[in-house]
Each structure stands twice: as C-alpha cells, then as structure tokens.
Design a protein around this motif. Sequence first.
Motif, PDB file in Angstrom:
ATOM      1  N   ASP A   2      -5.089   4.585  15.063  1.00 18.61           N
ATOM      2  CA  ASP A   2      -4.269   3.390  14.889  1.00 18.61           C
ATOM      3  C   ASP A   2      -3.330   3.233  16.080  1.00 18.61           C
ATOM      4  O   ASP A   2      -3.161   4.142  16.882  1.00 18.61           O
ATOM      5  N   GLU A  26       0.003   3.629  -2.456  1.00 20.72           N
ATOM      6  CA  GLU A  26       0.189   3.211  -1.074  1.00 20.72           C
ATOM      7  C   GLU A  26       0.692   1.772  -1.033  1.00 20.72           C
ATOM      8  O   GLU A  26       0.303   0.942  -1.841  1.00 20.72           O
ATOM      9  N   TYR A  39       0.706   1.856  17.121  1.00 21.50           N
ATOM     10  CA  TYR A  39       2.009   1.702  16.481  1.00 21.50           C
ATOM     11  C   TYR A  39       2.960   0.926  17.380  1.00 21.50           C
ATOM     12  O   TYR A  39       2.935   1.041  18.605  1.00 21.50           O
ATOM     13  N   HIS A  81       7.170   8.068   0.396  1.00 21.93           N
ATOM     14  CA  HIS A  81       6.316   6.969   0.862  1.00 21.93           C
ATOM     15  C   HIS A  81       6.479   6.766   2.365  1.00 21.93           C
ATOM     16  O   HIS A  81       7.048   5.749   2.813  1.00 21.93           O
ATOM     17  N   ASP A  98       4.403   5.765   4.363  1.00 22.96           N
ATOM     18  CA  ASP A  98       3.673   4.582   4.808  1.00 22.96           C
ATOM     19  C   ASP A  98       4.560   3.335   4.842  1.00 22.96           C
ATOM     20  O   ASP A  98       4.168   2.322   5.421  1.00 22.96           O
ATOM     21  N   SER A 117      -1.721   8.387  13.035  1.00 30.82           N
ATOM     22  CA  SER A 117      -3.174   8.467  13.176  1.00 30.82           C
ATOM     23  C   SER A 117      -3.542   8.024  14.582  1.00 30.82           C
ATOM     24  O   SER A 117      -3.133   6.942  15.022  1.00 30.82           O
ATOM     25  N   PHE A 155       5.098   3.765   8.567  1.00 35.66           N
ATOM     26  CA  PHE A 155       3.954   4.013   9.456  1.00 35.66           C
ATOM     27  C   PHE A 155       2.763   3.090   9.210  1.00 35.66           C
ATOM     28  O   PHE A 155       1.960   2.883  10.110  1.00 35.66           O
ATOM     29  N   GLU A 156       2.604   2.537   8.031  1.00 34.77           N
ATOM     30  CA  GLU A 156       1.472   1.651   7.756  1.00 34.77           C
ATOM     31  C   GLU A 156       1.694   0.318   8.464  1.00 34.77           C
ATOM     32  O   GLU A 156       2.617  -0.426   8.156  1.00 34.77           O
ATOM     33  N   ASN A 182       2.307  12.043  10.396  1.00 37.04           N
ATOM     34  CA  ASN A 182       2.068  10.749   9.746  1.00 37.04           C
ATOM     35  C   ASN A 182       1.474   9.716  10.691  1.00 37.04           C
ATOM     36  O   ASN A 182       1.329   8.547  10.318  1.00 37.04           O
ATOM     37  N   THR A 218       0.046  -0.533   1.012  1.00 33.86           N
ATOM     38  CA  THR A 218      -1.043  -1.491   1.245  1.00 33.86           C
ATOM     39  C   THR A 218      -1.746  -1.831  -0.058  1.00 33.86           C
ATOM     40  O   THR A 218      -2.073  -2.992  -0.328  1.00 33.86           O
ATOM     41  N   ARG A 278       3.480  -3.958   6.495  1.00 37.07           N
ATOM     42  CA  ARG A 278       3.245  -4.150   5.056  1.00 37.07           C
ATOM     43  C   ARG A 278       4.576  -4.203   4.306  1.00 37.07           C
ATOM     44  O   ARG A 278       4.731  -4.968   3.351  1.00 37.07           O
TER      45      ARG A 278
END
Length: 582
Positions: A263, A334, A265, A294, A296, A260, A299-300, A258, A336, A305
């Motif tokens: 990106d 998502e 973190y 979910h 994200d 990227s 991790f998003e 999960n 976002t 978010r």
Amino acid sequence: MTHLHKLRTASILKWVSSNFDENHFRLLGTPARPIGSFPSAQTPRLYRTKRNPVTESCEITSPENAGRVSRAVRREAQAALLDYLYGTRGLHFADAENMSKNSPHFLNKLLNCVGNDKEIRQSVSRYLLYHPVNEFEPFFESLGLKPSEYVHFLPPNSMFLIDESLLLHNYAVLCQFGVARNRIGKIYKEATEVFRYDFKVLQSKLRAYEELGLSRYALVKFIVAAPYLLVGDVDVAFVEVLEKLRSLGFETSWVQGNLSESDSYNWRHMLGVLSFLSDSGCSNKQLGVLLGQHPDFVFEASGGRTFLLIGIFLKFGCSMSQICSMFLQFPQIEVTKFVSNMRRCFLILHEIKMEFTEIGKIVHSQPLLLGSIALKSTNTLLLHLKIGKKELSRYIQENPQEMKNWVFGRTLRPLELGENLRSKTHKMKFLLDIGFVENPNKITEAVNQFQGNGWELQERFDCIVEAGLDRDEVCKLIKRYPLVLCQSKKLLEMKIDLLVNHLCYPLSTVLSFPRYLTCGIKRVKHRVFMYNWLKDQGTVEPGSALSTILYPSDLCFLRKFVNHHPCGLEVWQDLKNKIYSE
C-alpha cells in the motif's frame, strides 16, 4: 472548538456534501477512497511509450505459453541472459543476476524469439549477440513492475542502462541501504524523480532521516510504504505523526507493524486524522486506547475511511463529541467493513422508501448498529419477513435492534404484526374448522403450507363446495392435496367450468384426481384435445382416466398416445401452437 478545528469540520462537511446525495445515496453507493485522492488521475508519463524494436515481433500470444517452459530451459536462458548483461554489457554481477532471474515476461519473449532449439543457452547467446535488447525492460521488471506499469517509463531514445548513470547510481544507493530490489519498482513508480538525483543527494536525504533516530530497517519500511518521503526536504507531517504516536505510547516498531509495503500512505492525511480526533475532545489516553484496538483508523487508506465515517455522521447531524464517544465504543470490526455495512444498510433503507430524516433518527439513536451488521438484500427481507416496504420501514423505525436478526447466517421468520397476525389467526381457525389439522400443536406447520390469508382460503373452499361437491368430500380432498387451496377463486372456477362444460368430465373427477385443479389450463386443453382427436381417429381406446392423460410428462404422453398415429406429431404441434398463442 478552535478556529482550525472548525475549518477542518467545515472542509469535511463540504467534501461529504459534494459527494453525498440525500435522495440517491451516491456517496454510499461508491467505494470509499482517501480524502484528497483523484480517482480519475493517471500515472504521469515521463517518456513517450516506445515498443522494443527487437522483441516486439516475438511476444508470446498467450500466458499459457509461459507455463510450458521447463525449468531446465528457463535456467539455460537465464544463464545466457546473465552472460550477456554481465560479460557483454558490463553491468554489475548482482544487477545482471537479478535481472536475469526476476524478469519472467521478458525471458518468455526472448525464448519465443529463439524457438525450440535444443541448445537453448547457445541459441539465446547467439540471438543476443546479433539482436541487442532494450535492457530497461528486464531491469524494470526485476524491480517488481509489470510490463503494463513500466511501459510508460521506457526511454524513447535509449536501450542501454549504461546511458542512465544517475538511474543506476541511485538504484545502487537504495540497494546498499537495504531496500529489497523487487520493492524499488514501487519507489520508481511513485517517486521517479528520486532516480534523477545527482550523486550524493539521495545519500544525504537518507542520512537526514537517520539523524531523527530511525533505524535503517525502520526507514526502509517507511520509504517503501511512502516513497515520496525521499522527495524534497524531510517530510514534516511524517515526523509529527511519529511524535504524536510516540506521545500516545506507540513506538516506531508498532508503526512499522501496521504498514503494508503493497500500500501507499499519505502522512499528511494521517496527521489530519490524529489532530482532528484530538481537537474533537479525545484525550491522549482515550486516543491511545482507540488506536491500540483499531490501528486501521489511521493506517487504512491513510485515515481516509475514518474521515469518510466522520463525514457521514456529520451529515446526519451528529456532533463531534458524539462521534468521539461512538469511536471509543467502536466494535471489533475493521473500519472499512464498518463503512461497507453502513453503505449497505443505507441503500436497503432507501429501497424500502425510508426518508433521509428517518434514517438520521436511527443513526442518532443507534450510531454503531448500522455499521456492525451485514443485512440481507431487500428482496430477501421482504420475501421471508412476509411484509411490504412501508410496513418494514415503519417496523424498523420502531424496532431498530431487530435488524440484528436479519443478517447473513440467520434464519428469517415472518413478522407477526398487524394485518399479518390477524390473517394468520383466521387461517388457523379455517384449517381447524375443516379438520385439516387434528393435532392443534401442529397448526403452525400446517399454516405455512398455504398461500393467502384466512378469508381467501375460505372463499376458495366454498367455491369448490358450491360447484356441487359434498363439504366432507372437499375436506378430505384438501387433506390429500393441500395445493388445491393455493389456487385463486377465479382460477378454480375456470378449471371447474372447463372440466364439466367443455371437456365433459363429471365434477367428481376432482375427487379422484385433485391434481387437476393445480394443472395449467393450456396444458389441460392441449392434452385433452389431442386425446380426443386420437380417439376420433380410432388410435386410442375411449374411457381413459383424466389422470392418465394429464399426469405423464410430454415425452411419455407422446410415446404412449401420439406416436401411434402417423400424423400424431403434426397435430400435436399444431394444437400446441394454437392453444399457447391464445
């Protein structure tokens, strides 16, 4: 609720309040960003910017030039650069090869310096022999950094990599550990101090993480995703996040999948989201189900978010137990996108003059609705629903679920309510009375052809009849040309007066040429006055039908009438200027 949890809740509310204006929805009008980020902060400069004194005059003027270099020429130039870096400058072969093959911008500048010589390899080699280059440029570019990114890192008083022994040592340590060379640039950009560590310091930090039970492959992924893990001691938040996720049933491989590498973190923020959700009443089982569906949420934007979403709901007065319950029913979308949809809905509701408290009631009753739908624009809704802002606001408050039918991809139909419904009923009755629709089953289709309500249509119809035409004849006229009734009563009266009293045409003209009633008054004056002038000059025959004068395009009218008189164009333009300036 624990004291720590209350502090977290208060901090989120304080942050949301400082960015959220009830009247202007500033929070929801700007892209969300991770909590704790500084949008205006710039990458710190570790060195002053210095141009390469050798190649600054050789820079290509446009990116198109780079695409015109053939593969054969590029290979020759790469070989020459490799010979220089490895043979002349004494760099390790693997490093020199990586720099020569993965620094296209630098190579283009080099080729631009030597010109279009047939012997490219010899030309580049000769150039490099007499013009030493700044080796940090191809080095940083080969690490995956763009020129605009590495320009801040160029040393002010050095051009040769061999002068930076610690940089090369720590670079070699990362390469040997398994970090891809084109990912090391991201580490350099976000944690530059790593490359100033003394000998063996970096190895000890990597070893400390390996002793936690992490595989080398997993650790490489984590380091690239969060380079600051190598700064200071072992990152406690990182370890706690892994332990928390492991207690929820998620292994390290799931975390890796999960992440990227493009990106960055913040493990402290991710730990904050996990702790906040746990303290809000989510059991480990519920939290595991939520993150499984979910991921994200964590991790998003490192949970940014999710914090934003929590803050919005808290601002509207939702309790944490309500928010936790809502998260457990979160739709397959998502986070976002969910926040983006909410922002769009809030802005639309604000544009139709819905009060903040009224929006809050919808959020309370339908917490997942506003984030699950992508509404069409306010103007589109008002146009196709055929309703005013206040009426639409009231309708949404009474029927919030109806908004599901107003999303992109759906056809909007006028709302049948109150005044609109009564207007449609009168319009249908009027059209049936004048015999416009012989088949009542097609009345709905006929109604849509007319603008205005039933009373306005009746008023316009009566205006034409009262001018002196037979009612049955007018009914036939409307059937032939319905657009006549789309003109206002005042406009119809003006056009009839112009026709009869100023242009001296009989009223019956509108029966043979109903389109006259939809023509612009200035267009009519311009054409008829021009025709009358030509008639007085003997250029055209009298008695032409009004349709012959008004129907053709300007080009056809000029060719058929105006151009036959030597002064025709001049008079045409003078009339146009005079009439259209009134």
